[in-house]
Design a protein around this motif. Structure first.
Motif, short mmCIF file in Angstrom:
data_model
loop_
_atom_site.label_atom_id
_atom_site.label_comp_id
_atom_site.label_asym_id
_atom_site.label_seq_id
_atom_site.Cartn_x
_atom_site.Cartn_y
_atom_site.Cartn_z
N SER A 238 51.99 28.66 43.56
CA SER A 238 51.39 27.31 43.39
C SER A 238 50.40 27.11 44.21
O SER A 238 49.21 25.76 43.78
CB SER A 238 52.21 26.40 44.56
N HIS B 210 47.30 25.49 41.70
CA HIS B 210 45.58 24.79 42.43
C HIS B 210 44.39 24.68 42.43
O HIS B 210 43.59 24.31 41.48
CB HIS B 210 46.28 24.61 44.28
N ASN C 189 48.30 22.02 48.07
CA ASN C 189 49.89 22.80 48.42
C ASN C 189 50.19 21.60 49.81
O ASN C 189 51.78 20.99 49.42
CB ASN C 189 49.58 23.76 48.34
#
Length: 818
Positions: free
Chosen positions: A381, A385, A521
């Motif tokens: 993740s 990003h 996140n």
């Protein structure tokens, strides 16, 4: 503040005395329960930092406007609050609880950073000492002059109302001795922040001797509450003003405060005992009642015509103010109870969910497979990003997370561009950018810095060393080769530090993306209420992930430095044709003919003047010729007969010796004068013609022009080989710089930094962190202190859950009684 309703309507049916007393008792019990519930909720909010819209009264005013005396009067006893001057440094939350059984005041202070209260304090001196010591300790620890963190004191007494007031620091115009000069501004800013929440009632005190139009602080209150809708204005020390009134119209005009506070705003007028001698609490309350009675007696009897008692009586005296504040706060409590109940239910649900997640974390520390899955999801993740930020994502807010060019230079530690003396200001330098936008801005800044560097000046000795060394190796391109070598050396010396700086700056931009990716996140997890892969609290894991990302960026920077250095070595190699690409297309301002002339001088390098004395004059050259024996076949022509001499001369009759002999006349060319040596050797001449591709080179040699400048009519020009070589070197340097910046570096840095961040980051992080055995992997989660941190967080959450659940249960009971 709205006018209190003092005229009750007559009921149509009079209830019995027994039922009436029962009803009042029920109302009092409900009111007390509601008040206690809010007090406990307020204590929990202070302890846990909860932002709850609890109705509260905030006392505001100048340092000498009687605020401390009013608080003591509300409490019903004195505790020397004015002597400790706590109002000027730290807020005090006074929770007054009416307890008929407490014949003596019982005061307890809430422990710092806890919802628990300490033991009961009875002595008024001890109360003042606790307030003073806590204030000084906090200010010393935080190294500040004021603090917004409140002290909470609960006072239970039979003679105080059910009332909670936040006593704020008093406004001051000048700092005390030994304090920072900005202390008054800090106090004002803090008080405004405490008074700004719309659920708080403002209790503003001002001395009655000050006219409304001359008030120092009324405008500050108006900024917080422009219409005074939630403001109670109190004119303190009212007894000082009474002696100024003689007629009714004077006192009525003053009490109405017309023209300054608005039609719907009615101030209260209060006076309190001035006697500060040590007296009993009963005597203190008796004096308060006497002052109220004396004010009313004076207004009725001491003023001609009295005053409009029906209109202004509810606003005169301390007892009127106390009753109004208590009733107003209870009304606000009742109105806010449903919303407070709903908010408590929401907070309790959030805390329960957070506690469940914490339990799963602690349980997961023994489940390696679950931890690996969650850690991999988190790393993936973060990588996604980072890629989104490079591709142009604009959240989180660039205004908060972005950086200007100046901030990047300062925080990266790189500073300015080396060897650049001008101030480089790329477009958008003042905007706060991050990610791909900041990367492109640094790239543009690098271009500006590179193009601001010109080929540095070269000493004559260096030019002579390079030129003569090339001439010694033979060939017809000695001057061009010398200029190219100077340009290559300058490029290696001046452009290499720029390339390193560009890599460091770009690495800093990409390094900053880690924190932004974490924030994105966290925002996404909160937005979609994700529960899987939540790695909050694993300090060791987050530290390892940050280190792995930093290593990845540093490796990219190192690789990019090597790549751009390789490009620099390529374009500055002696085998590179960059310096010669435009030579025969008129590049660098030289024509084909001038190119031949410029390079032909290398056949006689020791005759080029490289010092700064300039070329010898025509007369000096002629004088030098007087000492040379005349040649047999030399034809000396006048300037007007150059063409005839050119026709009479045959190619087979002329030669230019490659290596002149000391006994042989030199073929000297200076400022329009030529000496010729004629023999039957034709080989060297033909080689020179083939090398330049110009079969009519003798024209340029015999035309009286200077071989140094390639201009047949430059007799009036004192040409210098040194200047020509420096000029050519500057042009070669510009060509190298252009090819390096536009063709090589830009694409290399983009592919060397951005492409790996998009395509290889997740793999690199995975190999670095997860390609290890279980024992080493678990070191990130069972590191010393990691489990303890999780356990401490869980205990804090449990405590918070217990308090909020208790408050929720109380408010449910209150709601059923409403």
């Amino acid at each position: 503040m709205a006018t209190p309703n003092t005229h009750l309507t007559t009921p149509t049916k009079t209830p019995s005395t027994n039922s009436s007393s029962i009803s009042r008792k029920h109302q009092n019990n409900t009111s007390n329960s509601r008040f206690e519930a809010y007090n406990r909720l307020q204590a929990a909010a202070v302890a846990f930092g909860e932002k709850l819209p609890i109705p509260e009264i905030v006392a505001l005013g100048g340092q000498s406007d009687g605020k401390s005396s009013l608080l003591e009067a509300l409490l019903g006893f004195r505790f020397n609050i004015r002597e400790v001057e706590m109002g000027t440094r730290r807020p005090l939350i006074l929770q007054m609880v009416h307890d008929p059984s407490a014949l003596e005041p019982r005061c307890r202070f809430q422990e710092e950073d806890s919802e628990e209260y300490g033991s009961s304090v009875v002595s008024s001196t001890t109360i003042a000492d606790i307030i003073k010591s806590r204030t000084e300790a906090l200010l010393k620890r935080t190294k500040t002059a004021v603090s917004s963190k409140p002290i909470v004191m609960r006072a239970e007494y039979a003679h105080c109302p059910n009332l909670t007031i936040i006593d704020t620091p008093g406004f001051v115009l000048k700092a005390r001795k030994g304090e920072p000069e900005n202390t008054p501004n800090e106090i004002l800013s803090m008080v405004k922040s405490l008074a700004s929440p719309p659920h708080r009632i403002l209790l503003f005190l001002q001395q009655s001797s000050v006219e409304w139009c001359s008030s120092l602080w009324l405008d500050e209150i108006r900024e917080i509450d422009p219409t005074f809708r939630r403001t109670v204005i109190v004119a303190s020390k009212f007894d000082n003003r009474l002696k100024e009134f003689s007629d009714r119209w004077e006192v009525d005009r003053y009490l109405s405060a017309s023209g300054y506070l608005g039609e719907n705003t009615r101030p209260f007028f209060v006076a309190l005992p001035k006697d500060r001698n040590t007296i009993t609490n009963d005597e203190f309350r008796r004096q308060i009642s006497e002052v109220d009675s004396e004010i009313l007696r004076h207004l009725r009897d001491g003023v001609k015509g009295g005053f409009d008692e029906e209109k202004f009586r509810p606003y005169i005296g301390f007892s009127s103010l106390r009753d109004y504040l208590e009733s107003e706060l209870q009304k606000r409590y009742k109105e806010a109870a449903p919303a407070t109940l709903a908010l408590l239910e929401q907070r309790c649900g959030e805390v329960n969910a957070e506690l469940a997640r914490m339990d799963s974390k602690i349980l997961a520390t023994s489940d390696v497979a679950h931890l690996r899955r969650s850690a991999m999801l988190h790393a993936a993740s973060i990588s996604n990003h980072v890629g989104a930020l490079i591709d142009g994502a604009a959240d989180p807010a660039p205004e908060e997370w972005g950086k200007t060019t100046e901030e990047e230079q300062a925080e990266s530690g790189v500073g300015s561009w080396p060897a650049v003396t001008v101030d480089i200001k790329p477009p958008n330098a003042t905007l706060r950018l991050y990610g791909g936008a900041a990367f492109e801005r640094v790239m543009h800044e690098f271009r500006c810095a590179a193009y601001s560097i010109e080929c540095p000046p070269v000493s004559r000795e260096k030019v002579a060393n390079i030129l003569l060394a090339h001439a010694g190796r033979g060939g017809g391109r000695g001057v061009t080769e010398a200029a190219a070598e100077i340009a290559r050396a300058a490029a290696r010396s001046w452009l290499a530090p720029l390339l390193d700086t560009a890599c460091d700056r770009l690495a800093f931009v990409l390094g900053n993306l880690f924190d932004l990716a974490l924030e994105r996140n966290h925002m996404r997890d909160s937005e979609y209420d994700k529960k899987n892969g939540n790695m909050d609290g694993y300090v060791g894991f987050h530290a390892a992930l940050r280190r792995a990302y930093s290593r990845f960026i540093k490796d990219l920077a190192k690789q990019c430095k090597q790549l751009v250095r390789h490009h620099l070595d390529s374009v500055t190699s002696p085998y590179s044709q960059v310096c010669y690409e435009n030579d025969f297309q008129g590049g660098f301002g030289l024509s084909a003919t001038s190119y031949f002339k410029f390079n032909q001088a290398s056949s006689g390098p020791f005759y080029l003047e490289l010092s700064d004395v300039g070329a010898p004059s025509h007369d000096e050259t002629m004088r030098d010729q007087e000492n040379i024996p005349p040649e047999k076949n030399v034809q000396q022509t006048t300037p007007g007969k150059v063409a005839e001499a050119r026709e009479a001369l045959k190619e087979s009759q002329m030669t230019v010796p490659e290596t002149p002999s000391p006994d042989q006349p030199y073929d000297v060319v200076h400022a329009g004068v030529r000496k010729e040596n004629v023999n039957n050797e034709i080989g060297p001449r033909k080689r020179m013609s083939r090398m330049t591709g110009n079969t009519k080179n003798t024209e340029s040699v015999q035309n009286g022009g200077s071989l140094l400048f390639g201009n047949a009519d430059s007799g009036a020009r004192s040409g210098s080989a040194y200047l020509e070589i420096c000029s050519s070197a500057a042009q070669h340097f510009a060509r190298i710089r252009e090819v390096l910046v536009e063709r090589s570096v830009t694409s290399t840095l983009n592919s060397g930094f951005l492409t790996p961040c998009r395509d290889r980051l997740v793999v690199a992080l995975g190999l670095d962190m997860f390609a290890v055995n279980d024992e080493k992997f678990m070191d990130m989660f069972v590191a010393p202190g990691a489990i303890d941190v999780l356990q401490n967080e869980r205990q804090s959450l449990q405590k918070r859950q217990k308090i909020l659940q208790s408050c929720l249960n109380e408010f449910k009971s209150v709601a059923r009684a409403l």
